[in-house]
Design an enzyme around this catalytic site. Structure first.
Site, PDB file in Angstrom:
ATOM      1  N   HIS A 257     -71.560 137.283  10.951  1.00 46.50           N
ATOM      2  CA  HIS A 257     -71.306 136.911   9.552  1.00 46.50           C
ATOM      3  C   HIS A 257     -69.803 137.045   9.246  1.00 46.50           C
ATOM      4  CE1 HIS A 257     -75.554 136.943   8.798  1.00 46.50           C
ATOM      5  NE2 HIS A 257     -75.696 138.234   8.758  1.00 46.50           N
TER       6      HIS A 257
ATOM      7  N   ARG B  26     -75.526 127.020   3.991  1.00 44.94           N
ATOM      8  CA  ARG B  26     -76.699 126.803   3.127  1.00 44.94           C
ATOM      9  C   ARG B  26     -76.229 126.725   1.680  1.00 44.94           C
ATOM     10  NH1 ARG B  26     -81.947 130.990   2.663  1.00 44.94           N
ATOM     11  NH2 ARG B  26     -83.377 129.473   1.741  1.00 44.94           N
TER      12      ARG B  26
ATOM     13  N   SER C 223     -81.807 134.345  -1.921  1.00 48.72           N
ATOM     14  CA  SER C 223     -82.318 135.024  -0.735  1.00 48.72           C
ATOM     15  C   SER C 223     -81.668 136.403  -0.586  1.00 48.72           C
ATOM     16  CB  SER C 223     -82.026 134.147   0.498  1.00 48.72           C
ATOM     17  OG  SER C 223     -82.508 134.752   1.652  1.00 48.72           O
TER      18      SER C 223
ATOM     19  N   ALA D 284     -94.541 129.968  12.342  1.00 46.90           N
ATOM     20  CA  ALA D 284     -94.587 130.536  13.704  1.00 46.90           C
ATOM     21  C   ALA D 284     -93.685 131.762  13.797  1.00 46.90           C
ATOM     22  CB  ALA D 284     -94.152 129.480  14.719  1.00 46.90           C
ATOM     23  N   MET D 285     -92.501 131.683  13.196  1.00 47.43           N
ATOM     24  CA  MET D 285     -91.572 132.818  13.274  1.00 47.43           C
ATOM     25  C   MET D 285     -92.066 133.984  12.417  1.00 47.43           C
ATOM     26  SD  MET D 285     -87.744 131.189  13.568  1.00 47.43           S
ATOM     27  CE  MET D 285     -86.968 132.791  13.675  1.00 47.43           C
TER      28      MET D 285
HETATM   29  P1  A3P Z   1     -85.439 133.010   2.028  1.00 48.18           P
HETATM   30  O1  A3P Z   1     -85.108 134.399   1.584  1.00 48.18           O
HETATM   31  O2  A3P Z   1     -84.954 131.962   1.059  1.00 48.18           O
HETATM   32  O3  A3P Z   1     -86.881 132.843   2.357  1.00 48.18           O
HETATM   33  P2  A3P Z   1     -80.769 135.128   7.507  1.00 48.18           P
HETATM   34  O4  A3P Z   1     -81.506 135.040   8.784  1.00 48.18           O
HETATM   35  O5  A3P Z   1     -79.380 134.558   7.579  1.00 48.18           O
HETATM   36  O6  A3P Z   1     -80.822 136.500   6.937  1.00 48.18           O
HETATM   37  O7  A3P Z   1     -81.507 134.153   6.474  1.00 48.18           O
HETATM   38  C1  A3P Z   1     -82.772 134.474   5.969  1.00 48.18           C
HETATM   39  C2  A3P Z   1     -83.353 133.241   5.291  1.00 48.18           C
HETATM   40  O8  A3P Z   1     -83.742 132.286   6.294  1.00 48.18           O
HETATM   41  C3  A3P Z   1     -84.606 133.591   4.495  1.00 48.18           C
HETATM   42  O9  A3P Z   1     -84.615 132.705   3.368  1.00 48.18           O
HETATM   43  C4  A3P Z   1     -85.693 133.239   5.508  1.00 48.18           C
HETATM   44  O10 A3P Z   1     -86.973 133.028   4.950  1.00 48.18           O
HETATM   45  C5  A3P Z   1     -85.111 131.960   6.094  1.00 48.18           C
HETATM   46  N1  A3P Z   1     -85.744 131.596   7.369  1.00 48.18           N
HETATM   47  C6  A3P Z   1     -85.961 132.385   8.449  1.00 48.18           C
HETATM   48  N2  A3P Z   1     -86.616 131.701   9.412  1.00 48.18           N
HETATM   49  C7  A3P Z   1     -86.810 130.461   8.932  1.00 48.18           C
HETATM   50  C8  A3P Z   1     -87.458 129.298   9.456  1.00 48.18           C
HETATM   51  N3  A3P Z   1     -88.011 129.293  10.660  1.00 48.18           N
HETATM   52  N4  A3P Z   1     -87.493 128.192   8.687  1.00 48.18           N
HETATM   53  C9  A3P Z   1     -86.932 128.177   7.452  1.00 48.18           C
HETATM   54  N5  A3P Z   1     -86.318 129.256   6.899  1.00 48.18           N
HETATM   55  C10 A3P Z   1     -86.263 130.387   7.624  1.00 48.18           C
END
Ligand code: A3P
Length: 289
Positions: A105, A127, A135, A228-229
């Site tokens: 980051h 984003r 988020s 899936a994740m």
């Molecule tokens: P939200 O809080 O809007 O749901 P980071 O990994 O940089 O911390 O970002 C986290 C954000 O990425 C979260 O957003 C999370 O839900 C989203 N995210 C993680 N995996 C994702 C996926 N496979 N598809 C879409 N968004 C995903």
């Protein structure tokens, strides 16, 4: 809340996960040309794009006999964020096999010089700032190591002034904008990955020169779907997984922002970013749809 933050080269970081000693050690980190680097402001989908990269690198390595390409067990165990760890982290990374997937980051001016000097390829993930703020607000209040905010309004003020862990979103995008035309840099937006994940995965593989068959690319795409994740989160991220995979949607900001906050962010975006290359991309691809 400011006790939980320290400043390094003008940017605030959380004392609970980063430290000045680790940042000092990081200055000597030797990046390699083969390193796969992902740079993104927090909450831009870093863990998502990070999984895609690790999966692509691992699958490509299985297709080649060159062992320097593969990720070994130690490598997979090392926490992938460059700036999070202990002072010995970089010595351990020295010993790892060639293709290291590194997430960060950090602002470009806080990255070790060797990343640019040795021409490691960097994927810059961006984003929509409104969804990033949304988020981040949920995340920071659910994560004890990060400062929490009594109200959304308090968080919004911190986000707009940049007095935040990992600094100002607007400054971050502005600084990375200066690198987007470099041949070792590719940018991708959360929103374009969301709209067409298969295409995003393919573009990322091409940029890093990772050779996968169409079937393998499809499998990487399937494994990186939100559902899936999320289902796999306990295994990949432990307790932290529940907090991390929250909604995974576009425009959730509409549930939090007041109309005044919406206008204030549009104004700041216009003033700080509209004339930058990355800002123009965000504006064109995200705001104007
Ligand atoms: P939200 O809080 O809007 O749901 P980071 O990994 O940089 O911390 O970002 C986290 C954000 O990425 C979260 O957003 C999370 O839900 C989203 N995210 C993680 N995996 C994702 C996926 N496979 N598809 C879409 N968004 C995903």
């Amino acid at each position: 809340c400011e006790d939980l933050l320290f400043s390094y080269k003008g940017i605030l970081y959380p004392t609970t996960v980063c430290s000045p000693e680790v940042f000092k050690a990081l200055e000597c980190f030797e990046a390699r040309r083969e390193d796969v680097i992902l740079a993104g402001y927090p909450k831009s989908g870093t863990n998502w794009a990070g999984q895609i990269l690790t999966d692509l690198v691992t699958t490509a390595a299985e297709n080649t006999e060159d062992e320097t390409n593969s990720l070994n067990d130690e490598e997979l165990e090392e926490f992938p964020y460059l700036e999070i760890g202990d002072t010995e982290k970089y010595q351990r990374m020295e010993k790892l096999s060639s293709r290291r997937v590194i997430l960060t980051h950090l602002f470009p001016h806080n990255l070790p010089e060797s990343i640019f000097k040795n021409k490691a390829k960097i994927l810059v993930l961006v984003r929509n700032p409104k969804d990033v703020a949304t988020s981040f607000y949920h995340f920071t209040n659910d994560m004890s190591p990060l400062p929490s905010y009594a109200t959304w309004d308090d968080f919004f003020t911190a986000f707009m002034t940049g007095k935040m862990p990992w600094g100002s979103y607007f400054d971050y995008i502005c600084e990375w904008s200066k690198h987007v035309d470099e041949e070792n840099v590719m940018t991708i937006t959360y929103e374009e990955l969301k709209e067409n994940r298969a295409l995003g995965v393919k573009k990322i593989a091409e940029f890093f020169g990772l050779l996968l068959t169409e079937e393998e690319l499809q499998a990487v795409t399937d494994r990186s779907g939100f559902q899936a994740m999320k289902e796999n989160a306990q295994k990949t991220h432990g307790a932290f997984g529940n907090i991390l995979f929250r909604k995974g949607s576009v425009s959730d900001w509409k549930n939090l922002f007041t109309e005044d906050q919406n206008q204030e962010m549009d104004k700041t975006f216009e003033e700080c970013l509209a004339k930058t290359k990355l800002g123009a991309k965000i504006k064109y691809e995200l705001y104007c749809k």
